[in-house]
Design a protein around this motif. Structure first.
Motif, PDB file in Angstrom:
ATOM      1  N   LEU A  41       0.830  -1.206   0.000  1.00 20.32           N
ATOM      2  CA  LEU A  41       0.000   0.000   0.000  1.00 20.32           C
ATOM      3  C   LEU A  41       0.865   1.258   0.000  1.00 20.32           C
ATOM      4  O   LEU A  41       0.496   2.271  -0.614  1.00 20.32           O
ATOM      5  N   SER A  42       2.012   1.206   0.667  1.00 23.04           N
ATOM      6  CA  SER A  42       2.869   2.395   0.757  1.00 23.04           C
ATOM      7  C   SER A  42       3.429   2.818  -0.588  1.00 23.04           C
ATOM      8  O   SER A  42       3.948   3.932  -0.722  1.00 23.04           O
ATOM      9  N   ARG A  43       3.335   1.946  -1.595  1.00 19.57           N
ATOM     10  CA  ARG A  43       3.806   2.287  -2.943  1.00 19.57           C
ATOM     11  C   ARG A  43       2.767   3.084  -3.714  1.00 19.57           C
ATOM     12  O   ARG A  43       3.053   3.547  -4.824  1.00 19.57           O
ATOM     13  N   TYR A  44       1.581   3.267  -3.139  1.00 18.45           N
ATOM     14  CA  TYR A  44       0.492   3.946  -3.845  1.00 18.45           C
ATOM     15  C   TYR A  44       0.267   5.349  -3.263  1.00 18.45           C
ATOM     16  O   TYR A  44      -0.782   5.646  -2.716  1.00 18.45           O
ATOM     17  N   ARG A  45       1.274   6.203  -3.404  1.00 20.17           N
ATOM     18  CA  ARG A  45       1.149   7.572  -2.896  1.00 20.17           C
ATOM     19  C   ARG A  45       1.036   8.593  -4.020  1.00 20.17           C
ATOM     20  O   ARG A  45       1.055   9.794  -3.770  1.00 20.17           O
ATOM     21  N   GLY A  46       0.978   8.092  -5.243  1.00 18.51           N
ATOM     22  CA  GLY A  46       0.757   8.987  -6.376  1.00 18.51           C
ATOM     23  C   GLY A  46       1.973   9.685  -6.903  1.00 18.51           C
ATOM     24  O   GLY A  46       1.850  10.579  -7.751  1.00 18.51           O
ATOM     25  N   ALA A  47       3.165   9.308  -6.452  1.00 19.10           N
ATOM     26  CA  ALA A  47       4.382   9.945  -6.949  1.00 19.10           C
ATOM     27  C   ALA A  47       4.726   9.401  -8.337  1.00 19.10           C
ATOM     28  O   ALA A  47       4.275   8.314  -8.715  1.00 19.10           O
ATOM     29  N   PRO A  48       5.510  10.136  -9.114  1.00 16.96           N
ATOM     30  CA  PRO A  48       5.914   9.638 -10.442  1.00 16.96           C
ATOM     31  C   PRO A  48       6.559   8.262 -10.337  1.00 16.96           C
ATOM     32  O   PRO A  48       7.392   8.013  -9.468  1.00 16.96           O
ATOM     33  N   GLU A  50       5.083   5.552  -9.429  1.00  9.57           N
ATOM     34  CA  GLU A  50       4.315   4.671  -8.546  1.00  9.57           C
ATOM     35  C   GLU A  50       3.050   4.207  -9.265  1.00  9.57           C
ATOM     36  O   GLU A  50       2.535   4.902 -10.156  1.00  9.57           O
ATOM     37  N   PRO A  51       2.518   3.044  -8.877  1.00 11.25           N
ATOM     38  CA  PRO A  51       1.405   2.440  -9.640  1.00 11.25           C
ATOM     39  C   PRO A  51       0.041   3.097  -9.449  1.00 11.25           C
ATOM     40  O   PRO A  51      -0.889   2.779 -10.182  1.00 11.25           O
ATOM     41  N   GLY A  52      -0.131   3.990  -8.492  1.00 17.87           N
ATOM     42  CA  GLY A  52      -1.437   4.606  -8.298  1.00 17.87           C
ATOM     43  C   GLY A  52      -1.501   5.427  -7.034  1.00 17.87           C
ATOM     44  O   GLY A  52      -0.476   5.742  -6.417  1.00 17.87           O
ATOM     45  N   LEU A  53      -2.742   5.763  -6.645  1.00 16.50           N
ATOM     46  CA  LEU A  53      -2.971   6.614  -5.475  1.00 16.50           C
ATOM     47  C   LEU A  53      -4.104   6.005  -4.657  1.00 16.50           C
ATOM     48  O   LEU A  53      -5.270   6.080  -5.027  1.00 16.50           O
ATOM     49  N   TYR A  54      -3.738   5.363  -3.552  1.00 15.13           N
ATOM     50  CA  TYR A  54      -4.699   4.686  -2.693  1.00 15.13           C
ATOM     51  C   TYR A  54      -4.623   5.252  -1.275  1.00 15.13           C
ATOM     52  O   TYR A  54      -3.604   5.821  -0.859  1.00 15.13           O
ATOM     53  N   LEU A  55      -5.700   5.051  -0.535  1.00 22.39           N
ATOM     54  CA  LEU A  55      -5.669   5.238   0.912  1.00 22.39           C
ATOM     55  C   LEU A  55      -6.576   4.188   1.541  1.00 22.39           C
ATOM     56  O   LEU A  55      -7.424   3.593   0.863  1.00 22.39           O
ATOM     57  N   ALA A  56      -6.380   3.963   2.831  1.00 19.00           N
ATOM     58  CA  ALA A  56      -7.197   2.967   3.532  1.00 19.00           C
ATOM     59  C   ALA A  56      -7.865   3.602   4.738  1.00 19.00           C
ATOM     60  O   ALA A  56      -7.309   4.506   5.377  1.00 19.00           O
ATOM     61  N   LEU A  57      -9.066   3.130   5.006  1.00 17.25           N
ATOM     62  CA  LEU A  57      -9.836   3.591   6.160  1.00 17.25           C
ATOM     63  C   LEU A  57     -10.497   2.369   6.792  1.00 17.25           C
ATOM     64  O   LEU A  57     -11.229   1.641   6.113  1.00 17.25           O
ATOM     65  N   LEU A  58     -10.209   2.127   8.058  1.00 16.19           N
ATOM     66  CA  LEU A  58     -10.656   0.906   8.739  1.00 16.19           C
ATOM     67  C   LEU A  58     -10.290  -0.342   7.936  1.00 16.19           C
ATOM     68  O   LEU A  58     -11.038  -1.302   7.875  1.00 16.19           O
ATOM     69  N   GLY A  59      -9.120  -0.290   7.305  1.00 18.23           N
ATOM     70  CA  GLY A  59      -8.637  -1.436   6.555  1.00 18.23           C
ATOM     71  C   GLY A  59      -9.215  -1.589   5.166  1.00 18.23           C
ATOM     72  O   GLY A  59      -8.810  -2.492   4.428  1.00 18.23           O
ATOM     73  N   ARG A  60     -10.121  -0.723   4.769  1.00 20.32           N
ATOM     74  CA  ARG A  60     -10.711  -0.800   3.429  1.00 20.32           C
ATOM     75  C   ARG A  60      -9.961   0.168   2.517  1.00 20.32           C
ATOM     76  O   ARG A  60      -9.836   1.354   2.832  1.00 20.32           O
ATOM     77  N   VAL A  61      -9.491  -0.349   1.405  1.00 17.74           N
ATOM     78  CA  VAL A  61      -8.627   0.420   0.520  1.00 17.74           C
ATOM     79  C   VAL A  61      -9.443   1.017  -0.627  1.00 17.74           C
ATOM     80  O   VAL A  61     -10.242   0.315  -1.262  1.00 17.74           O
ATOM     81  N   PHE A  62      -9.214   2.304  -0.877  1.00 18.20           N
ATOM     82  CA  PHE A  62      -9.928   3.012  -1.948  1.00 18.20           C
ATOM     83  C   PHE A  62      -8.928   3.639  -2.913  1.00 18.20           C
ATOM     84  O   PHE A  62      -7.868   4.120  -2.503  1.00 18.20           O
ATOM     85  N   ASP A  63      -9.305   3.634  -4.192  1.00 14.30           N
ATOM     86  CA  ASP A  63      -8.536   4.318  -5.224  1.00 14.30           C
ATOM     87  C   ASP A  63      -9.015   5.773  -5.267  1.00 14.30           C
ATOM     88  O   ASP A  63     -10.154   6.055  -5.637  1.00 14.30           O
ATOM     89  N   GLY A  82      -1.424   6.086   0.745  1.00 17.72           N
ATOM     90  CA  GLY A  82      -0.494   4.984   0.904  1.00 17.72           C
ATOM     91  C   GLY A  82      -0.478   4.354   2.275  1.00 17.72           C
ATOM     92  O   GLY A  82       0.455   3.625   2.604  1.00 17.72           O
ATOM     93  N   ARG A  83      -1.509   4.587   3.065  1.00 19.55           N
ATOM     94  CA  ARG A  83      -1.530   4.036   4.425  1.00 19.55           C
ATOM     95  C   ARG A  83      -2.957   4.004   4.956  1.00 19.55           C
ATOM     96  O   ARG A  83      -3.860   4.570   4.348  1.00 19.55           O
ATOM     97  N   ASP A  84      -3.106   3.391   6.113  1.00 22.98           N
ATOM     98  CA  ASP A  84      -4.366   3.455   6.855  1.00 22.98           C
ATOM     99  C   ASP A  84      -4.158   4.428   8.000  1.00 22.98           C
ATOM    100  O   ASP A  84      -3.475   4.123   8.973  1.00 22.98           O
ATOM    101  N   ALA A  85      -4.721   5.606   7.867  1.00 21.26           N
ATOM    102  CA  ALA A  85      -4.590   6.653   8.879  1.00 21.26           C
ATOM    103  C   ALA A  85      -5.953   6.955   9.491  1.00 21.26           C
ATOM    104  O   ALA A  85      -6.344   8.111   9.649  1.00 21.26           O
ATOM    105  N   LEU A 131      -6.694  -4.079   3.480  1.00 17.87           N
ATOM    106  CA  LEU A 131      -5.334  -4.014   3.983  1.00 17.87           C
ATOM    107  C   LEU A 131      -5.148  -5.064   5.063  1.00 17.87           C
ATOM    108  O   LEU A 131      -5.883  -5.077   6.061  1.00 17.87           O
ATOM    109  N   VAL A 132      -4.186  -5.929   4.876  1.00 15.79           N
ATOM    110  CA  VAL A 132      -3.901  -6.964   5.874  1.00 15.79           C
ATOM    111  C   VAL A 132      -3.172  -6.314   7.047  1.00 15.79           C
ATOM    112  O   VAL A 132      -2.139  -5.664   6.871  1.00 15.79           O
TER     113      VAL A 132
END
Length: 261
Positions: A41-48, A50-63, A82-85, A131-132
């Protein structure tokens, strides 16, 4: 007869498929849901690169690619990517200490904030997977931590609904204070932000288990709250509720009351 049997079979099969789908939904089944590790998940922070832009909430990941200006590099909420915050959604703490998934000790309003954000992402962004970690195990099954927070959110929602019902029954009074005249309480058909067809009279409301009282507007005619309109009631509205107390020195049916001390 054969076509009728065929139609009946197809109808029964469709019904069974619908029932199965409903059961899968109730169990939280998500077709093609991915299981991501924290490192992935940490690879999905939207930087050049990187494969995409994700975030997680209560373990559920969204694009959240469509919200790149908010969540991408340089965005106001880039720390969430890129994390569950989950905790930050409730606390507003976007420091490293706040950008965590630990929700222990949060208040009921903070839990409701998390619930509201989860609804927002579900309505506006595409779910990717789970998110595991704290909230889902390596098989994608809910953990005890998730069950506990969901139960706490459910309890907070129940309390919120009960509070809203109490507000409808006993809307807050209008009030003002001046050094010359003291405190004035009064009722109107819009007091407390509750629009209704009655004004009511001011009373002190005490809640079991809580200290102090607050001024509320009480319906003074008709049947008590929640009881059908019949000849059995005393036509005093909720004036006889045992948790109410009249303001001393004020007329029992006055729509306003002034306290000078």
């Amino acid at each position: 007869a054969s076509w009728r049997r065929g139609a009946m079979w197809r109808g029964a099969a469709a019904g069974l498929l619908c029932l199965a789908a409903a059961c899968l939904v109730r169990r939280g089944f998500e077709p093609r849901a991915r299981l991501l590790s924290a490192a992935e998940l940490s690879r999905y922070r939207g930087a050049p690169g990187e494969p995409g832009l994700y975030l997680a909430l209560l373990g559920r990941v969204f694009d959240v690619e469509r919200g790149r200006k908010h969540y991408g590099p340089g965005g106001a909420y880039s720390g969430l990517a890129g994390r569950d915050a989950t905790r930050a959604f409730a606390s507003g703490d976007f420091t490293p200490a706040g950008l965590v998934d630990d929700v222990s000790g949060l208040s009921a309003p903070e839990l409701l904030s998390i619930h509201s954000w989860l609804s927002f992402y579900g309505d506006n962004y595409d779910p990717v997977g789970k998110l595991v970690g704290r909230f889902y195990d390596e098989n994608g099954a809910p953990t005890e931590a998730l069950r506990e927070v969901e139960a706490a959110i459910e309890e907070a929602l129940k309390f919120q609904a009960e509070s809203e019902q109490r507000k409808q029954q006993f809307p807050p009074c209008n009030s003002e204070w001046s050094s010359a005249k003291g405190t004035r309480f009064w009722c109107s058909r819009q007091s407390g932000g509750v629009h209704r067809d009655w004004a009511g009279v001011p009373r002190k409301l005490y809640r079991p288990g809580s200290q102090g009282s607050r001024c509320v507007c009480v319906r003074s005619t008709g049947p008590p709250w929640g009881q059908p309109d019949s000849s059995q009631h005393s036509d005093r509205g909720d004036l006889d509720n045992p948790h109410l107390e009249q303001f001393k020195g004020c007329h029992p049916l006055a729509e306003q009351c002034v306290l000078t001390s």
